[in-house]
Design an enzyme around this catalytic site. Sequence first.
Site, short mmCIF file in Angstrom:
data_model
loop_
_atom_site.label_atom_id
_atom_site.label_comp_id
_atom_site.label_asym_id
_atom_site.label_seq_id
_atom_site.Cartn_x
_atom_site.Cartn_y
_atom_site.Cartn_z
N ASP A 209 0.93 -1.11 -0.32
CA ASP A 209 -0.17 -0.27 -0.18
C ASP A 209 1.47 1.52 0.48
O ASP A 209 1.83 0.95 0.53
CB ASP A 209 -0.67 0.13 1.32
CG ASP A 209 -1.95 -1.13 1.48
OD1 ASP A 209 -2.25 -1.26 0.37
OD2 ASP A 209 -3.28 -0.60 1.85
N ASP A 210 0.98 2.67 -0.14
CA ASP A 210 0.93 3.81 -0.12
C ASP A 210 1.79 4.43 -1.22
O ASP A 210 2.12 5.52 -1.59
CB ASP A 210 0.91 4.63 0.84
CG ASP A 210 0.32 3.93 2.01
OD1 ASP A 210 -0.94 3.69 2.30
OD2 ASP A 210 -0.09 3.50 3.33
N HIS A 260 -6.38 3.31 -4.32
CA HIS A 260 -5.55 3.57 -2.97
C HIS A 260 -6.32 5.30 -2.63
O HIS A 260 -5.52 5.52 -1.79
CB HIS A 260 -4.08 3.48 -2.26
CG HIS A 260 -4.42 2.46 -0.55
ND1 HIS A 260 -5.25 1.95 -0.01
CD2 HIS A 260 -3.29 3.33 0.24
CE1 HIS A 260 -5.00 1.93 0.85
NE2 HIS A 260 -3.74 2.83 1.30
N HIS A 264 -4.88 9.11 -0.08
CA HIS A 264 -4.93 8.58 1.85
C HIS A 264 -6.23 9.19 2.39
O HIS A 264 -5.59 8.82 3.59
CB HIS A 264 -3.82 7.98 1.80
CG HIS A 264 -3.87 7.01 2.55
ND1 HIS A 264 -3.44 6.63 4.54
CD2 HIS A 264 -3.81 6.12 2.43
CE1 HIS A 264 -3.60 5.82 4.35
NE2 HIS A 264 -3.38 5.05 3.59
N HIS A 354 3.49 -2.60 3.20
CA HIS A 354 3.41 -0.96 2.57
C HIS A 354 5.11 -0.21 1.62
O HIS A 354 6.33 -0.80 2.67
CB HIS A 354 3.15 0.10 3.75
CG HIS A 354 2.44 -0.34 4.15
ND1 HIS A 354 1.60 -1.08 5.50
CD2 HIS A 354 0.87 0.60 4.27
CE1 HIS A 354 0.21 -0.63 5.60
NE2 HIS A 354 -0.04 -0.12 5.32
#
Length: 417
Positions: A209-210, A260, A264, A354
């Site tokens: 993620d991210d 995503h 965020h 991540h």
Amino acid sequence: MYRLWIIAALSYIIGGYFVVRDERKKYFLDFAKGYLTLLFSGLYLNSGLTYIFASAGVLAGHTKPIFYKFRGDTTEMVALGIVFLMSPVMGLFLFFCFLLILKLLKDYNNAVFVTSFLAPALSFKFFRSDSFIAITFIIFAGLAVQFWPSFLEKRIKPVFFTRMAFGLTVMGFLLLLYFNKYVYKGFGVQKDIIRHGPHHFKYVALTFDDGPDPVYTPEILDILKEKNVPATFFLIGKNVEAYPDIAKRIVREGHSIGNHTYTHKSLIPLSGRATWEEIKKAEKAIEDATGIRPTLFRPPRGVYSSYATKLLRDERYTIVLWDVSAMDWAELPPKSIITNITGRIKPGSIILLHDSGDLVIFKGGNRSSTVKALPEIIDNLRTGGYEFVTVDQMIFLTELMETEEQGYENNPRDNPY
């Protein structure tokens, strides 16, 4: 988590027990107290949360010790030592700002008070890490209360400021526990949401993620290429705009990508329009960079609203969560990240890792532990008989098994079991 409480307790003891009464030495030694407490805490457990717990512990011990009737009168030097550990450049800059303010105001206490409001603003300039920014707010809020000027006491009592800061800190801590226990460890199965694949086969899906991140994503891609492992990357739209070549590389090397959001933001408090913008702006950024419109979506922190669910369904997205979290968002050491995965893995698991992001914001953070842990995670899972697939492939396997099970129900004589 227990190691963080150990760090807080030891830091409190250091803050309250090692007291210097010699006027000539106490400023330097109290500076060293703040600096060395964070230094050794980081050597024991290098994470952003470590520094938060260590800072809070040493400052609480210095100002409110239970050992004797001492109240730290050089807390500002402990705080300065903490800042120097986090950034020597900011520490020097802050110190010279204090000297300038002292020269203008000609009052030591008032100069510390004014500097305590300057420091949090500077933290956004000097720090990328959420944890360091949080530490700066915590320590200088405490200094503001301790050096509250007399002319303000007639208007605002420092006790009101203290209670407000304490209440916000408690609320923040409870929210952290909530996200740790109920979000990052999972709510369980939800309708129309993919949290894991079928348990019939020893397949697992690695997800990141991210990203993309200019430092850690390429390192992760190098490892995945070397190990011949496919993965799924849930990308932040704003990061894709900043690093489109890395997003292209993810697709070029055979990995899956997902949406995503754009920045965020948690979806629950957002308005309908803001939710739409977070999803669609990220979609456009990803499609512009890679030529692929994503069909997978992972909500930030696993939290979503009913409006977001409807919008995603209308836009033909599949919401993907996870059932195993590495908890690497807390910047744990590699061994802890490995244990969090290998100790909870099961056939069909979707694993959350991540490659960017921080405790709050969508970029920054130290993901070096994730990079160090990844090769051993892959090797350990393969030794355990697991194979790696993308989330797209996991969804296909899920649908295939559901179709076969429905067929068995309709034709029980064909069921080999």
